[in-house]
Design a protein around this motif. Structure first.
Motif, PDB file in Angstrom:
ATOM      1  N   ALA A   1       0.831  -1.207   0.000  1.00  0.00           N
ATOM      2  CA  ALA A   1       0.000   0.000   0.000  1.00  0.00           C
ATOM      3  C   ALA A   1       0.862   1.253   0.000  1.00  0.00           C
ATOM      4  CB  ALA A   1      -0.924  -0.010   1.212  1.00  0.00           C
ATOM      5  N   GLY A   2       1.904   1.250   0.835  1.00  0.00           N
ATOM      6  CA  GLY A   2       2.787   2.417   0.896  1.00  0.00           C
ATOM      7  C   GLY A   2       3.490   2.685  -0.418  1.00  0.00           C
ATOM      8  N   LEU A   3       3.970   1.631  -1.083  1.00  0.00           N
ATOM      9  CA  LEU A   3       4.672   1.810  -2.356  1.00  0.00           C
ATOM     10  C   LEU A   3       3.722   2.227  -3.476  1.00  0.00           C
ATOM     11  CD1 LEU A   3       7.236  -1.141  -2.374  1.00  0.00           C
ATOM     12  CD2 LEU A   3       7.657   1.271  -1.890  1.00  0.00           C
ATOM     13  N   LEU A   4       2.499   1.686  -3.480  1.00  0.00           N
ATOM     14  CA  LEU A   4       1.537   2.078  -4.513  1.00  0.00           C
ATOM     15  C   LEU A   4       1.115   3.533  -4.349  1.00  0.00           C
ATOM     16  CD1 LEU A   4      -0.679  -1.141  -4.732  1.00  0.00           C
ATOM     17  CD2 LEU A   4       0.892  -0.266  -6.466  1.00  0.00           C
ATOM     18  N   ILE A   5       0.904   3.958  -3.106  1.00  0.00           N
ATOM     19  CA  ILE A   5       0.612   5.379  -2.863  1.00  0.00           C
ATOM     20  C   ILE A   5       1.794   6.224  -3.328  1.00  0.00           C
ATOM     21  CG2 ILE A   5       0.251   7.118  -1.068  1.00  0.00           C
ATOM     22  CD1 ILE A   5      -2.220   5.488  -1.489  1.00  0.00           C
ATOM     23  N   PHE A   6       2.997   5.747  -3.066  1.00  0.00           N
ATOM     24  CA  PHE A   6       4.199   6.469  -3.479  1.00  0.00           C
ATOM     25  C   PHE A   6       4.303   6.572  -4.997  1.00  0.00           C
ATOM     26  CE2 PHE A   6       8.863   6.090  -4.509  1.00  0.00           C
ATOM     27  CZ  PHE A   6       9.164   7.420  -4.269  1.00  0.00           C
ATOM     28  N   MET A   7       3.739   5.609  -5.724  1.00  0.00           N
ATOM     29  CA  MET A   7       3.769   5.667  -7.182  1.00  0.00           C
ATOM     30  C   MET A   7       3.115   6.939  -7.702  1.00  0.00           C
ATOM     31  SD  MET A   7       3.213   1.885  -8.833  1.00  0.00           S
ATOM     32  CE  MET A   7       3.192   2.605 -10.485  1.00  0.00           C
ATOM     33  N   GLY A   8       2.070   7.394  -7.021  1.00  0.00           N
ATOM     34  CA  GLY A   8       1.463   8.662  -7.403  1.00  0.00           C
ATOM     35  C   GLY A   8       2.450   9.799  -7.293  1.00  0.00           C
ATOM     36  N   ALA A   9       3.214   9.819  -6.193  1.00  0.00           N
ATOM     37  CA  ALA A   9       4.236  10.849  -6.009  1.00  0.00           C
ATOM     38  C   ALA A   9       5.377  10.676  -7.005  1.00  0.00           C
ATOM     39  CB  ALA A   9       4.769  10.799  -4.577  1.00  0.00           C
ATOM     40  N   MET A  10       5.699   9.441  -7.364  1.00  0.00           N
ATOM     41  CA  MET A  10       6.748   9.200  -8.371  1.00  0.00           C
ATOM     42  C   MET A  10       6.396   9.862  -9.696  1.00  0.00           C
ATOM     43  SD  MET A  10       7.658   5.191  -7.709  1.00  0.00           S
ATOM     44  CE  MET A  10       8.708   5.065  -9.143  1.00  0.00           C
ATOM     45  N   GLY A  11       5.103   9.839 -10.048  1.00  0.00           N
ATOM     46  CA  GLY A  11       4.678  10.474 -11.278  1.00  0.00           C
ATOM     47  C   GLY A  11       4.682  11.984 -11.173  1.00  0.00           C
ATOM     48  N   LYS A  12       3.955  12.521 -10.204  1.00  0.00           N
ATOM     49  CA  LYS A  12       3.825  13.975 -10.078  1.00  0.00           C
ATOM     50  C   LYS A  12       5.155  14.630  -9.732  1.00  0.00           C
ATOM     51  CE  LYS A  12      -0.586  15.010 -10.702  1.00  0.00           C
ATOM     52  NZ  LYS A  12      -0.900  13.823 -11.495  1.00  0.00           N
ATOM     53  N   SER A  13       5.929  14.046  -8.823  1.00  0.00           N
ATOM     54  CA  SER A  13       7.203  14.640  -8.413  1.00  0.00           C
ATOM     55  C   SER A  13       8.388  14.068  -9.184  1.00  0.00           C
ATOM     56  CB  SER A  13       7.420  14.442  -6.904  1.00  0.00           C
ATOM     57  OG  SER A  13       6.469  15.198  -6.177  1.00  0.00           O
ATOM     58  N   ALA A  14       8.099  13.338 -10.249  1.00  0.00           N
ATOM     59  CA  ALA A  14       9.111  12.905 -11.226  1.00  0.00           C
ATOM     60  C   ALA A  14      10.289  12.179 -10.586  1.00  0.00           C
ATOM     61  CB  ALA A  14       9.616  14.117 -12.017  1.00  0.00           C
TER      62      ALA A  14
ATOM     63  N   ALA B   1       9.009   2.953   3.617  1.00  0.00           N
ATOM     64  CA  ALA B   1       9.696   4.234   3.792  1.00  0.00           C
ATOM     65  C   ALA B   1      11.185   4.122   3.459  1.00  0.00           C
ATOM     66  CB  ALA B   1       9.511   4.733   5.225  1.00  0.00           C
ATOM     67  N   THR B   2      11.799   3.010   3.810  1.00  0.00           N
ATOM     68  CA  THR B   2      13.218   2.811   3.495  1.00  0.00           C
ATOM     69  C   THR B   2      13.436   2.751   1.986  1.00  0.00           C
ATOM     70  OG1 THR B   2      13.533   1.584   5.559  1.00  0.00           O
ATOM     71  CG2 THR B   2      15.210   1.316   3.858  1.00  0.00           C
ATOM     72  N   LEU B   3      12.569   2.026   1.287  1.00  0.00           N
ATOM     73  CA  LEU B   3      12.683   1.945  -0.173  1.00  0.00           C
ATOM     74  C   LEU B   3      12.453   3.316  -0.808  1.00  0.00           C
ATOM     75  CD1 LEU B   3      10.765  -1.414  -0.784  1.00  0.00           C
ATOM     76  CD2 LEU B   3      13.233  -1.046  -0.712  1.00  0.00           C
ATOM     77  N   ILE B   4      11.541   4.085  -0.236  1.00  0.00           N
ATOM     78  CA  ILE B   4      11.273   5.429  -0.744  1.00  0.00           C
ATOM     79  C   ILE B   4      12.506   6.310  -0.603  1.00  0.00           C
ATOM     80  CG2 ILE B   4       9.973   7.545  -0.238  1.00  0.00           C
ATOM     81  CD1 ILE B   4       7.564   5.744   0.359  1.00  0.00           C
ATOM     82  N   SER B   5      13.188   6.217   0.531  1.00  0.00           N
ATOM     83  CA  SER B   5      14.396   7.028   0.734  1.00  0.00           C
ATOM     84  C   SER B   5      15.484   6.653  -0.272  1.00  0.00           C
ATOM     85  CB  SER B   5      14.913   6.863   2.165  1.00  0.00           C
ATOM     86  OG  SER B   5      15.347   5.538   2.408  1.00  0.00           O
ATOM     87  N   LEU B   6      15.576   5.373  -0.625  1.00  0.00           N
ATOM     88  CA  LEU B   6      16.575   4.943  -1.610  1.00  0.00           C
ATOM     89  C   LEU B   6      16.241   5.470  -3.007  1.00  0.00           C
ATOM     90  CD1 LEU B   6      17.099   1.230  -0.471  1.00  0.00           C
ATOM     91  CD2 LEU B   6      18.594   3.186  -0.053  1.00  0.00           C
TER      92      LEU B   6
ATOM     93  N   VAL C   1      12.205  13.601  -1.184  1.00  0.00           N
ATOM     94  CA  VAL C   1      11.659  12.245  -1.056  1.00  0.00           C
ATOM     95  C   VAL C   1      12.539  11.414  -0.126  1.00  0.00           C
ATOM     96  CG1 VAL C   1      11.230  10.103  -2.319  1.00  0.00           C
ATOM     97  CG2 VAL C   1      10.475  12.281  -3.271  1.00  0.00           C
ATOM     98  N   MET C   2      13.841  11.566  -0.239  1.00  0.00           N
ATOM     99  CA  MET C   2      14.753  10.876   0.671  1.00  0.00           C
ATOM    100  C   MET C   2      14.461  11.271   2.112  1.00  0.00           C
ATOM    101  SD  MET C   2      18.943  10.960   0.733  1.00  0.00           S
ATOM    102  CE  MET C   2      19.072  12.515   1.631  1.00  0.00           C
ATOM    103  N   ALA C   3      14.196  12.563   2.338  1.00  0.00           N
ATOM    104  CA  ALA C   3      13.896  13.038   3.691  1.00  0.00           C
ATOM    105  C   ALA C   3      12.578  12.472   4.200  1.00  0.00           C
ATOM    106  CB  ALA C   3      13.857  14.565   3.705  1.00  0.00           C
ATOM    107  N   VAL C   4      11.588  12.308   3.315  1.00  0.00           N
ATOM    108  CA  VAL C   4      10.316  11.697   3.730  1.00  0.00           C
ATOM    109  C   VAL C   4      10.557  10.273   4.213  1.00  0.00           C
ATOM    110  CG1 VAL C   4       8.080  10.850   2.922  1.00  0.00           C
ATOM    111  CG2 VAL C   4       8.862  13.124   2.252  1.00  0.00           C
ATOM    112  N   GLY C   5      11.325   9.515   3.438  1.00  0.00           N
ATOM    113  CA  GLY C   5      11.605   8.137   3.835  1.00  0.00           C
ATOM    114  C   GLY C   5      12.392   8.049   5.124  1.00  0.00           C
TER     115      GLY C   5
END
Length: 649
Positions: free
Chosen positions: A230-243, A304-309, A344-348
């Protein structure tokens, strides 16, 4: 006394609600009014839309100052009351939202004022301002949304607005292609975002932020084995908008739109939406980690760790690419990519402290100085007759002093030099990384060195030395409508980080930088001196390296020194070519297979085959109807004999 206090609270809540709706609706009213009533009147179109956004800014300022850092939930109204899913339309005001309202409306107001000069001769002047107002309305909806479904609706409106503005000059093939690329790339991220919302709803039984946060606070394991997915799929939205990598490829091409659009996208709207969304739903990343099926091997590794990476990789990748770009807007575009990666790294990394304050702090400061840099770039492009290659500029310092000094301030803020705001917000990220992940701290410092290097390269090549083209030789300072927004933006670029935002934003936003006047300049060195000294040293090293290579240089020395690596960096590591070779080819292959299946199996065999069989059977049965009584008697006799034979068996 209690009754009076309750009545005062109700009245305050009602005023907050009225203000919030007015802030949201004002840009939409102006956009619709311009489209319907003054589609050809240039002056009224500018007045209406600038007035609407300035009104939203003034009301946001009142909301920020008068009602303080409290939270308020505007009375929602039901929209989709379905069994098991209650979707309503409501607005949520808290310190995070109130600050973001100021950032969005403040930057948008200055961008619109600037646009009156930059877009003065464009034939679609009214359409441009109406589209900008729609863009601002969509972003304000994201800021104020109080549930996932409402957030997703405005999320898509931001995507549509960006499509309209990036492709504003649709007659140019490059602009039309860039708008389609941005739209389609974001659809990939938004598909994942939608799946993530469905998982959260199925697990928590609600799409309301406040209810979901309360449920997870009570039981952090409520998402179970689907927490990580769920966390990674939600993050996919941010991956698109925040490139973010691998969906980062659309943002550099978005530079095909008008420069004011680039400033708004990169500073306070589209790319900021992804970071803000992650901070708004941050409670999902503080829940207990969990992975389904074969992914259970990830164990305690959280989303969150994967998001920071991903953020750290994006920051470093974009910084390397920016080093060898020559287009002034593309340098700034990859700079935005890199800074978004740091956020994004700081969020993670902030998941361990259950606070995304460092990311939001840098988002706020970055909005102002990046808007100033893009508007400064637009001023340069306007003065150089739409020339964007920095190696065809030079000597602009003397010809454009206002633009030069404001651009220099923005560069210093982006590089992270004290006392500019970027130093303090970057320090929060570096300090957080040093405390939680020293490897990512090293990545952040390297990114800081590269940031200062490529921005110093831009300034030294474009503004110093001798002019290298006729367009640069005839350059002159931009008109007041373009010049004064730059001057205004220097104030927050210098001082916004000095304000005591931490106490105001409380738990939603707590950068923890010093509040006392005596500690304004040296707070980071007192808080975490190692992070502060490394950040400051990285900026100095990056500048000294750029100065040694580019002071009075007539051509770029790096291609000779780096060889093939320089070409790879200049061509953006060939991600576009790789995507086209792999994914576009696969897409075409699957489309041909689907076309064959549809044409020959579904339409041919199933649909036409069944209809053909019925047609042939009907034609055969029609032959039986001869009108001859002897034939009917014969068939009747044969039928009776068959029935008798079958009955005996």
């Amino acid at each position: 006394m209690e009754h009076a206090a309750v009545q005062h609270a109700v009245e305050s809540g009602s005023k907050i609600q009225d203000l919030a709706w007015m802030i949201l609706v004002a840009p939409l009213v102006m956009a619709v009014g311009t489209t319907l009533f003054v589609p050809r009147d240039r002056t009224l179109a500018a007045i209406f839309n600038i007035g609407g956004v300035i009104l939203s800014f003034c009301l946001s300022f009142v909301l920020f100052c008068v009602f303080g850092g409290g939270s308020a939930q505007c009375t929602p109204f039901e929209w989709l009351p379905i069994a098991g899913l209650d979707v309503h339309i409501g607005l949520h005001i808290d310190p995070l939202a109130s600050l973001m309202l100021l950032v969005v409306t403040g930057v948008a107001s200055l961008v619109m004022i600037y646009s009156t000069g930059y877009m003065h001769d464009d034939r679609s002047y009214p359409r441009f301002f109406a589209s900008l107002s729609l863009f601002v309305f969509s972003m304000l909806g994201i800021v104020l949304a109080d549930n996932f479904v409402m957030l997703f609706i405005f999320w898509e409106l931001v995507g549509i607005s960006s499509y309209l503005l990036i492709g504003f000059w649709y007659a140019r093939p490059a602009a039309a292609d860039a708008s389609k690329k941005a739209f389609l790339t974001n659809r990939i991220g938004d598909f994942g975002f939608m799946l993530g919302i469905l998982i959260v709803w199925s697990a928590l039984g609600t799409v309301d932020f406040a209810v979901a946060k309360a449920k997870l606070a009570e039981n952090p394991t409520l998402l179970g084995s689907m927490a990580g997915i769920a966390g990674l799929l939600i993050f996919m939205g941010a991956m698109g908008k925040s490139a973010q990598f691998p969906l980062h490829v659309w943002l550099p091409d978005a530079m095909e739109g008008p420069t004011p659009v680039s400033a708004l996208i990169h500073a306070a709207t589209m790319v900021a939406a992804g970071i803000y969304m992650l901070c708004r739903v941050f409670f999902l990343y503080t829940a207990a980690p969990g992975w389904p099926g074969p992914l259970s091997m990830l164990g305690d590794l959280s989303a969150a760790t994967l998001i920071s990476l991903v953020g750290a990789f994006t920051a470093l990748l974009a910084a390397l690419i920016a080093v060898q770009q020559n287009d002034i807007k593309r340098i700034l575009a990859f700079s935005t990519l890199s800074q978004l990666g740091l956020m994004v790294m700081a969020v993670g990394l902030g998941a361990k402290a259950a606070n995304p304050s460092a990311a939001m702090f840098h988002l706020v400061t970055h909005a102002f100085f990046k808007a100033m840099l893009f508007l400064g770039a637009g001023s340069v492009i306007h003065a150089c007759h739409h020339e964007q290659d920095i190696w065809k500029m030079g000597g602009l310092k003397a010809k454009m002093p206002f633009t030069f000094w404001t651009f220099l301030i923005g560069t210093a803020a982006l590089a992270g030099l004290p006392p500019f705001s970027g130093f303090y917000s970057k320090d929060e990220i570096f300090a957080l990384a040093l405390e939680t992940n020293p490897i990512l701290f090293g990545v952040g410092i390297l990114v800081s060195v590269l940031t200062t290097f490529y921005m110093s390269r831009l300034v030294l090549v474009a503004f110093f030395g001798s002019t290298r083209s006729e367009s640069a030789d005839h350059a002159h300072e931009s008109p007041g409508s373009m010049k004064w927004p730059l001057v205004v933006l220097t104030v927050p670029s210098l001082m916004v980080a000095w304000l005591p935002l931490g106490p105001f934003l409380s738990e939603s936003f707590d950068p923890a930088h010093p509040v006392h006047l005596g500690d304004i300049f040296f707070g980071p060195f007192n808080h975490n001196p190692i992070a502060a000294f490394f950040g400051f040293g990285a900026a100095l090293f990056g500048f000294s390296l750029a100065y040694s290579l580019y002071w009075k240089a007539t051509k770029d020395p790096l291609p000779t020194q780096l060889g093939l690596l320089s070409k790879v960096m200049r061509n953006r590591f060939y991600f576009d070519e790789i995507y086209e070779t792999i994914f576009i080819s696969l897409h075409n292959l699957f489309s041909h297979i689907a076309d064959w299946m549809d044409r020959w199996v579904i339409s041919g065999l199933v649909v036409r085959g069944v209809s053909g069989l019925v047609d042939i059977s009907g034609r055969a049965l029609r032959l039986v109807q001869t009108g001859n009584i002897q034939s009917y008697t014969f068939f009747f006799t044969v039928g009776v004999l068959l029935v008798v034979l079958l009955a005996r068996k």
